[in-house]
Write a protein that holds these residues in place. Sequence first.
Motif, mmCIF file in Angstrom:
data_model
loop_
_atom_site.group_PDB
_atom_site.id
_atom_site.type_symbol
_atom_site.label_atom_id
_atom_site.label_comp_id
_atom_site.label_asym_id
_atom_site.label_seq_id
_atom_site.Cartn_x
_atom_site.Cartn_y
_atom_site.Cartn_z
ATOM 1 N N ILE A 1 -47.509 -31.999 -23.085
ATOM 2 C CA ILE A 1 -48.329 -30.802 -22.843
ATOM 3 C C ILE A 1 -49.120 -31.022 -21.551
ATOM 4 O O ILE A 1 -49.232 -32.147 -21.068
ATOM 5 N N ARG A 2 -49.666 -29.957 -21.028
ATOM 6 C CA ARG A 2 -50.647 -30.108 -19.957
ATOM 7 C C ARG A 2 -51.957 -30.520 -20.612
ATOM 8 O O ARG A 2 -52.288 -30.058 -21.706
ATOM 9 N N ASP A 3 -52.680 -31.367 -19.928
ATOM 10 C CA ASP A 3 -53.971 -31.816 -20.447
ATOM 11 C C ASP A 3 -54.962 -30.649 -20.352
ATOM 12 O O ASP A 3 -55.259 -30.190 -19.242
ATOM 13 N N PRO A 4 -55.470 -30.168 -21.484
ATOM 14 C CA PRO A 4 -56.389 -29.030 -21.431
ATOM 15 C C PRO A 4 -57.657 -29.341 -20.638
ATOM 16 O O PRO A 4 -58.310 -28.441 -20.135
ATOM 17 N N ALA A 5 -57.988 -30.623 -20.521
ATOM 18 C CA ALA A 5 -59.205 -31.002 -19.808
ATOM 19 C C ALA A 5 -58.958 -31.251 -18.326
ATOM 20 O O ALA A 5 -59.899 -31.486 -17.575
ATOM 21 N N ASN A 6 -57.707 -31.233 -17.916
ATOM 22 C CA ASN A 6 -57.366 -31.545 -16.537
ATOM 23 C C ASN A 6 -56.061 -30.828 -16.185
ATOM 24 O O ASN A 6 -54.979 -31.264 -16.585
ATOM 25 N N LEU B 1 -51.051 -34.458 -17.459
ATOM 26 C CA LEU B 1 -50.116 -34.222 -18.554
ATOM 27 C C LEU B 1 -50.381 -35.231 -19.652
ATOM 28 O O LEU B 1 -50.913 -36.322 -19.401
ATOM 29 N N ILE B 2 -50.009 -34.885 -20.854
ATOM 30 C CA ILE B 2 -50.085 -35.807 -21.982
ATOM 31 C C ILE B 2 -48.707 -35.858 -22.613
ATOM 32 O O ILE B 2 -48.104 -34.810 -22.893
ATOM 33 N N ALA B 3 -48.216 -37.064 -22.785
ATOM 34 C CA ALA B 3 -46.908 -37.252 -23.410
ATOM 35 C C ALA B 3 -47.080 -38.192 -24.588
ATOM 36 O O ALA B 3 -47.675 -39.268 -24.467
ATOM 37 N N LEU B 4 -46.583 -37.798 -25.727
ATOM 38 C CA LEU B 4 -46.730 -38.594 -26.943
ATOM 39 C C LEU B 4 -45.409 -38.678 -27.687
ATOM 40 O O LEU B 4 -44.583 -37.744 -27.612
ATOM 41 N N ASN B 5 -45.255 -39.748 -28.419
ATOM 42 C CA ASN B 5 -44.148 -39.822 -29.364
ATOM 43 C C ASN B 5 -44.398 -38.747 -30.411
ATOM 44 O O ASN B 5 -45.482 -38.677 -30.989
#
Length: 155
Positions: A84-89, A93-97
């Motif tokens: 996802i895009r980082d809502p705070a920045n 981006l944020i990538a997670l398992n």
Amino acid sequence: MMNRREFGNLVGLGMIATSLPVAIAACTPKETASEPPAAAPDAAVKIDSTPRADGFAALGTVADLDADGYLSQKDFIAGPVIVIRDPANADGLIALNSVCNHQGCDVAWKNDAFVCPCHGSKFNIDGSLANGPATAPLAPYEVMIDGDLVLVKTT
Ligand code: FES
């Protein structure tokens, strides 16, 4: 010997009989003109997910990320992933398992948290566990944008 009236009746019946198929044919709906085959949907842009020398591999396009709000792929070369895009920045981006450790379902992004659709576990944006029954966070991946592609680290 057939009299004139009998002959007329026979001719009349014959005309009716011979015209019936025409009448029936005329009442049947016309065959629909064969329609041209539907245009083939645009072939999905095939992303080359071959890992680069730096270990990053393409997961999808920035356009798809922004259109859908997330990118995910269960069989990504690095493992199941959701980005996802980082809502705070806005640039982050944020990538997670994406696999919930409770019973292995894939989490979904729900505006402000990752939610497991199977039994309701909830994970914060950074992957930390907000509430179970899951007992472990979602592990992060390194992620970046290069051009119009979202890349996730595979090693
Ligand atoms: Fe995720 Fe059960 S598999 S909560």
